[in-house]
Design a protein around this motif. Structure first.
Motif, PDB file in Angstrom:
ATOM      1  N   UNK A 171     -10.698  11.937  41.993  1.00 45.59           N
ATOM      2  CA  UNK A 171     -10.526  11.440  40.626  1.00 45.59           C
ATOM      3  C   UNK A 171     -10.684   9.936  40.530  1.00 45.59           C
ATOM      4  N   UNK A 172     -10.532   9.225  41.649  1.00 49.12           N
ATOM      5  CA  UNK A 172     -10.665   7.762  41.646  1.00 49.12           C
ATOM      6  C   UNK A 172     -12.119   7.317  41.678  1.00 49.12           C
ATOM      7  N   UNK A 173     -13.008   8.206  42.095  1.00 45.09           N
ATOM      8  CA  UNK A 173     -14.422   7.873  42.303  1.00 45.09           C
ATOM      9  C   UNK A 173     -15.235   8.311  41.086  1.00 45.09           C
ATOM     10  N   UNK A 174     -15.808   7.355  40.336  1.00 50.75           N
ATOM     11  CA  UNK A 174     -16.568   7.726  39.141  1.00 50.75           C
ATOM     12  C   UNK A 174     -17.693   8.722  39.421  1.00 50.75           C
ATOM     13  N   UNK A 175     -18.420   8.548  40.523  1.00 47.53           N
ATOM     14  CA  UNK A 175     -19.519   9.459  40.830  1.00 47.53           C
ATOM     15  C   UNK A 175     -19.011  10.875  41.058  1.00 47.53           C
ATOM     16  N   UNK A 176     -17.901  10.990  41.755  1.00 44.93           N
ATOM     17  CA  UNK A 176     -17.331  12.301  42.019  1.00 44.93           C
ATOM     18  C   UNK A 176     -16.835  12.947  40.728  1.00 44.93           C
ATOM     19  N   UNK A 177     -16.199  12.163  39.868  1.00 46.26           N
ATOM     20  CA  UNK A 177     -15.711  12.688  38.597  1.00 46.26           C
ATOM     21  C   UNK A 177     -16.871  13.120  37.700  1.00 46.26           C
ATOM     22  N   UNK A 178     -17.950  12.335  37.683  1.00 43.93           N
ATOM     23  CA  UNK A 178     -19.130  12.681  36.885  1.00 43.93           C
ATOM     24  C   UNK A 178     -19.739  13.986  37.398  1.00 43.93           C
ATOM     25  N   UNK A 179     -19.813  14.131  38.720  1.00 46.55           N
ATOM     26  CA  UNK A 179     -20.365  15.361  39.301  1.00 46.55           C
ATOM     27  C   UNK A 179     -19.532  16.573  38.884  1.00 46.55           C
ATOM     28  N   UNK A 180     -18.233  16.393  38.779  1.00 44.80           N
ATOM     29  CA  UNK A 180     -17.358  17.475  38.338  1.00 44.80           C
ATOM     30  C   UNK A 180     -17.644  17.842  36.886  1.00 44.80           C
ATOM     31  N   UNK A 181     -17.831  16.835  36.042  1.00 43.77           N
ATOM     32  CA  UNK A 181     -18.160  17.090  34.640  1.00 43.77           C
ATOM     33  C   UNK A 181     -19.516  17.789  34.511  1.00 43.77           C
ATOM     34  N   UNK A 182     -20.467  17.393  35.340  1.00 43.63           N
ATOM     35  CA  UNK A 182     -21.777  18.044  35.326  1.00 43.63           C
ATOM     36  C   UNK A 182     -21.654  19.510  35.717  1.00 43.63           C
ATOM     37  N   UNK A 183     -20.785  19.796  36.691  1.00 45.83           N
ATOM     38  CA  UNK A 183     -20.547  21.178  37.104  1.00 45.83           C
ATOM     39  C   UNK A 183     -19.965  21.995  35.953  1.00 45.83           C
ATOM     40  N   UNK A 184     -19.038  21.385  35.216  1.00 43.16           N
ATOM     41  CA  UNK A 184     -18.449  22.085  34.076  1.00 43.16           C
ATOM     42  C   UNK A 184     -19.493  22.378  33.000  1.00 43.16           C
TER      43      UNK A 184
END
Length: 218
Positions: A171-184
């Protein structure tokens, strides 16, 4: 071609969507929203005091001193034509009545999970499996220094339906959070069904409810 005119055309064609970020208390919802928001995130955080003992859930000293009492809000342009508005739910049980309002009209939800306190995830997953028709995915928030579990072990511990995507994120990493949103978004689109010519796609969601998970992680 006039670039300003092109930009205006693109703005007119952009789609906005509401995304809910849910999960138990202290799982990282405020951090997730803040890490990707293009605008200063709105966070309704309040200090936890002794007056809340016996009412609010407490965490070990030094780990968290505030709690969300209404919602978190942020905004991100996921693609040039897709604007997401993020709404983080409060984690404390006494604020769960807000979840219906925050979920109304949303495209989908990300449920964050902390494997060190996995039992705190049951309420959120149960809500989206049984009390909401909103498509959702589950994201294991990889806290620093915490054991990393196999995702299939986590799925079993959560009694999570095979139809629900399960991913990891930081959750601290913007790239990781964006990838999660893309998955959703990808998951939601995969469930979309066009009901007829000229009609908007409707999300179709089906999952077997598991209201009382019994497995645990150690």
């Amino acid at each position: 071609m006039d670039s300003s005119a092109s930009r205006s055309d693109a703005d007119l064609l952009a789609i906005s969507a509401k995304i809910v970020v849910a999960g138990g208390f202290g799982v990282g919802k405020t951090t997730f929203v803040g890490s990707v928001s293009e605008v200063p995130p709105l966070s309704n955080e309040a200090w936890m005091t002794e007056a809340g003992a016996g009412v609010d859930e407490l965490v070990p000293p030094g780990t968290k001193s505030t709690t969300t009492v209404a919602m978190d809000f942020g905004r991100i342009t996921l693609r040039e034509d897709l604007l997401l508005y993020l709404f983080g739910t409060p984690g404390q049980a006494r604020f769960w009545f807000l979840w219906d309002d925050l979920s109304r009209g949303a495209l989908g939800a990300v449920v964050l999970v902390d494997t060190s306190r996995i039992d705190q995830s049951f309420a959120a997953i149960n809500y989206f499996e049984n009390d909401s028709e909103l498509p959702f995915i589950v994201a294991v928030n990889q806290f620093e220094g915490m054991p990393v579990h196999d995702l299939e072990e986590v799925r079993d511990a959560l009694a999570l339906s095979p139809d629900i995507p399960l991913v990891t994120c930081d959750a601290r990493d913007p790239k990781s959070a964006v990838a999660t949103l893309q998955e959703l978004v990808s998951h939601t689109l995969s469930l979309a069904v066009v009901s007829g010519p000229g009609r908007h796609p409707e999300a179709r969601f089906s999952a077997e409810g598991q209201s009382t998970p019994y497995a645990s992680l150690s």
